[in-house]
Design a protein around this motif. Structure first.
Motif, PDB file in Angstrom:
ATOM      1  N   GLU A  65      -6.192  -9.800  -9.033  1.00  0.00           N
ATOM      2  CA  GLU A  65      -6.516 -10.825  -8.030  1.00  0.00           C
ATOM      3  C   GLU A  65      -5.465 -10.864  -6.926  1.00  0.00           C
ATOM      4  N   SER A 115      -5.698  -9.777 -15.127  1.00  0.00           N
ATOM      5  CA  SER A 115      -6.601 -10.407 -14.162  1.00  0.00           C
ATOM      6  C   SER A 115      -5.837 -10.938 -12.958  1.00  0.00           C
ATOM      7  N   SER A 147      -4.362  -9.857 -21.097  1.00  0.00           N
ATOM      8  CA  SER A 147      -5.594  -9.823 -20.297  1.00  0.00           C
ATOM      9  C   SER A 147      -5.504 -10.774 -19.107  1.00  0.00           C
ATOM     10  N   THR A 148      -4.882 -11.931 -19.337  1.00  0.00           N
ATOM     11  CA  THR A 148      -4.705 -12.888 -18.249  1.00  0.00           C
ATOM     12  C   THR A 148      -3.802 -12.321 -17.173  1.00  0.00           C
TER      13      THR A 148
END
Length: 214
Positions: free
Chosen positions: A193, A189, A185-186
């Motif tokens: 970004e 993200s 999930s990191t």
């Protein structure tokens, strides 16, 4: 007698590549593997002059497998044979230690050129990949990143992005990449970004854009 290991989870690809190779290298012994576990078993048991490697097989599908293969046979010559766009992925795999990268949509005659080049010189790059390599050497990092947003991604982020494009969920990627779901999930993200996208459809369009630029 030289040995080539063809690693692909599609029997028809193995058959086609074997026929082409035998026509031009009749004295070569060809073995096959249909998963990364089989690849590792073969490499632990005997040495090969070339590994023709599909990067989308069970048990792998990430750039890290190049390092794992080289840990078993440090002088292994790896020709990545993939359906993934070479202008997006080739330099990453070559930088990771592969001897060359060839798209499966390329004419089979080029497969022979690639094998010959690796056998003789230890390396192979298509003309398109050579152009990308020269561009990388002659352009500053900041301007390269500006011309191709995908260069902002680390290899691990590229692996996750590739799975996102294929429609895999967090838990599926967690299992495939041997990462925790929170780590995946990191990465997701960070990808959104860095590339300034808000969802997977936008990510797909961005990858298509860069694939069409070359």
């Amino acid at each position: 007698m030289k040995k080539i290991l063809i690693a692909d989870d599609h029997s028809i690809v193995i058959l086609g590549a074997s026929i082409v190779i035998k026509e031009n290298f009749p004295d070569v012994q060809i073995l096959q593997a249909q998963s990364y576990d089989e690849v590792y078993q073969h490499l632990k048991q005997e040495r090969f002059d070339l590994l023709l490697l599909d990067i989308n097989m069970p048990g792998g599908n990430n750039i890290q497998v190049i390092k794992e293969i080289l840990q078993i046979q440090e002088d292994a010559k790896i020709l990545v044979f993939s359906s993934y766009e070479e202008n997006i992925y080739a330099l990453r795999y070559i930088t990771a230690g592969a001897s060359g990268y060839l798209n499966k949509n390329t004419a089979m005659s080029e497969l022979n050129n690639a094998i010959s080049s690796i056998m003789l010189r230890g390396k192979y790059m298509s003309e398109a990949v050579k152009d990308l390599y020269i561009q990388k050497l002659t352009t500053t990092k900041s301007s390269v990143d500006g011309s191709n947003q995908l260069n902002k991604l680390s290899n691990r982020e590229m692996d996750v992005a590739k799975h996102l494009i294929k429609g895999l969920g967090i838990m599926e990627m967690s299992s495939l990449l041997n990462l925790s779901s929170s780590t995946v999930s990191t990465y997701k993200s960070r990808i959104f970004e860095k590339l300034n996208v808000h969802n997977v459809p936008e990510l797909i369009e961005l990858f298509k854009l860069h694939a069409e630029e070359q």
